[in-house]
Design an enzyme around this catalytic site. Structure first.
Site, PDB file in Angstrom:
ATOM      1  N   GLU A  44       0.846  -1.295  -0.054  1.00  0.00           N
ATOM      2  CA  GLU A  44      -0.078  -0.084   0.034  1.00  0.00           C
ATOM      3  C   GLU A  44       0.786   1.507   0.062  1.00  0.00           C
ATOM      4  O   GLU A  44       1.584   1.291   0.714  1.00  0.00           O
ATOM      5  CB  GLU A  44      -0.865  -0.056   1.288  1.00  0.00           C
ATOM      6  CG  GLU A  44      -1.777   1.133   1.221  1.00  0.00           C
ATOM      7  CD  GLU A  44      -2.546   1.076   2.688  1.00  0.00           C
ATOM      8  OE1 GLU A  44      -3.620   1.924   2.879  1.00  0.00           O
ATOM      9  OE2 GLU A  44      -2.494   0.136   3.602  1.00  0.00           O
ATOM     10  N   LYS A 129      -8.734   3.902  -2.948  1.00  0.00           N
ATOM     11  CA  LYS A 129      -9.230   3.368  -1.561  1.00  0.00           C
ATOM     12  C   LYS A 129     -10.743   4.259  -1.432  1.00  0.00           C
ATOM     13  O   LYS A 129     -10.710   5.284  -1.471  1.00  0.00           O
ATOM     14  CB  LYS A 129      -8.552   3.356  -0.441  1.00  0.00           C
ATOM     15  CG  LYS A 129      -8.842   2.901   0.676  1.00  0.00           C
ATOM     16  CD  LYS A 129      -7.692   3.189   1.854  1.00  0.00           C
ATOM     17  CE  LYS A 129      -7.935   2.417   3.280  1.00  0.00           C
ATOM     18  NZ  LYS A 129      -7.099   2.343   4.073  1.00  0.00           N
ATOM     19  N   CYS A 163      -6.056  -2.472   2.360  1.00  0.00           N
ATOM     20  CA  CYS A 163      -6.120  -2.291   3.849  1.00  0.00           C
ATOM     21  C   CYS A 163      -7.531  -2.621   4.383  1.00  0.00           C
ATOM     22  O   CYS A 163      -8.231  -3.622   4.051  1.00  0.00           O
ATOM     23  CB  CYS A 163      -5.546  -1.174   4.133  1.00  0.00           C
ATOM     24  SG  CYS A 163      -4.825  -1.345   5.907  1.00  0.00           S
TER      25      CYS A 163
END
Length: 330
Positions: A44, A129, A163
């Site tokens: 990430e 995200k 995540c």
């Protein structure tokens, strides 16, 4: 082709230095390709690294110089950085999956993004995200449904979430419904609880899962980094230890079995040979969007339109507010 050799690269970035970190991507991808890897996954926001001050400092307390570095080193898509990433994928004949901090050509908002680059160097996919977690909202904006797509490859369909996005059941189901077989979860999450999450994802959709983390020791912060002595206070190190990002990389099979890792507190590239045909066999027991689904009872509606900052309506007439202007992307 269903057989695939994958590499999950747990490595250290050069904090807030895009060019130097891209050099690391090139070096590490070359090493993985030399071991026969056909798909290479990085953590990430690996380029240009995690804005660690959001955890080590009070929010917005003297972070101007650090955020400026982040904005100046963020990745514009497309742009010179993506051209370099494309060249790395092409030169090594691999699928390259890498987390970047992305910004638009104009504007200050940063997005937590994962790029998928094909062996011909093209950007085959991009995911922003949807929901930054906690203090992440002080540095990253929110993505939209237009980037919730899987990517077709010769060996199967790949995709994933970033995540704690992986804790969003509806986002997972939408991706599952697109037939994803290899799930890539770039993350900063640590500990055994996260490994259990990856195992759950693998069992839930009967797929392979790659969880890939960065690793960063306090001593690896560049000596010339602005306000280095304040970035990671002694009290923080005393309470949390010197591993600012300890790593937690693992590769999981469709049964939830750990195939490689987890690896922590060191740089290491995990290599695994995956037989994606095993996904079909595993789904004979449970296919969450097929025979183990009840669409007559449950129905998911997903807005996959882009949400740009403005919409042009030529002539001032009525138009679809969800439709972006020509050339705009979300």
């Amino acid at each position: 082709m269903t057989s695939l050799r994958v590499a999950a690269v747990q490595a250290t970035y050069v904090l807030m230095d895009r060019a130097a970190t891209l050099d690391r991507v090139a070096e590490l991808t070359g090493q993985a390709a030399a071991q026969g890897a056909q798909l290479v996954a990085f953590p990430e926001v690996f380029v240009p690294g995690t804005p660690i001050w959001i955890d080590t400092q009070p929010i917005w307390d003297g972070d101007e110089d650090w955020f400026r570095l982040l904005a100046e080193n963020a990745v514009v898509v497309p742009g010179p950085a993506t051209e370099r990433l494309g060249a790395i994928a092409r030169d090594n004949d691999v699928w390259l999956v890498v987390g970047v901090e992305e910004r638009e050509p104009h504007g200050g908002t940063i997005y937590n993004t994962v790029l998928y680059l094909s062996p011909d160097g093209a950007i085959a996919g991009r995911h922003r995200k949807l929901m930054p977690t906690g203090a992440e909202r002080t540095v990253w904006g929110m993505g939209d449904g237009s980037t919730l797509r899987v990517v077709d490859t010769p060996f199967g369909r790949i995709g994933g979430l970033i995540c704690w996005e992986n804790y969003m059941p509806l986002a997972r189901f939408h991706m599952y419904a697109q037939g994803v077989e290899l799930w890539i979860a770039p993350t900063l999450a640590i500990g055994d609880g996260w490994i259990a999450t990856l195992q759950h994802l693998a069992r839930e959709n009967r797929m392979f899962v790659i969880g890939v983390n960065p690793v960063l020791h306090a001593d690896q912060i560049p000596a010339a980094f602005p306000h280095r002595d304040r970035l990671v206070p002694p009290a923080y190190l005393e309470e949390n230890g010197p591993w600012l990002e300890p790593g937690n990389t693992a590769i999981i099979g469709p049964s939830g079995a750990i195939l490689a890792g987890p690896v922590r507190e060191k740089e290491e590239t995990l290599i695994a040979d995956l037989d994606l045909g095993a996904v079909l066999a595993a789904r004979r027991h449970l296919d969450p969007v097929g025979h183990y689904n009840r669409p007559d009872v449950f129905r998911l509606q997903v807005d996959t339109s882009a949400r740009p900052a403005f919409v042009e309506m030529p002539g001032g007439g009525a138009g679809d507010p969800a439709r972006p202007a020509s050339g705009e992307t979300g």
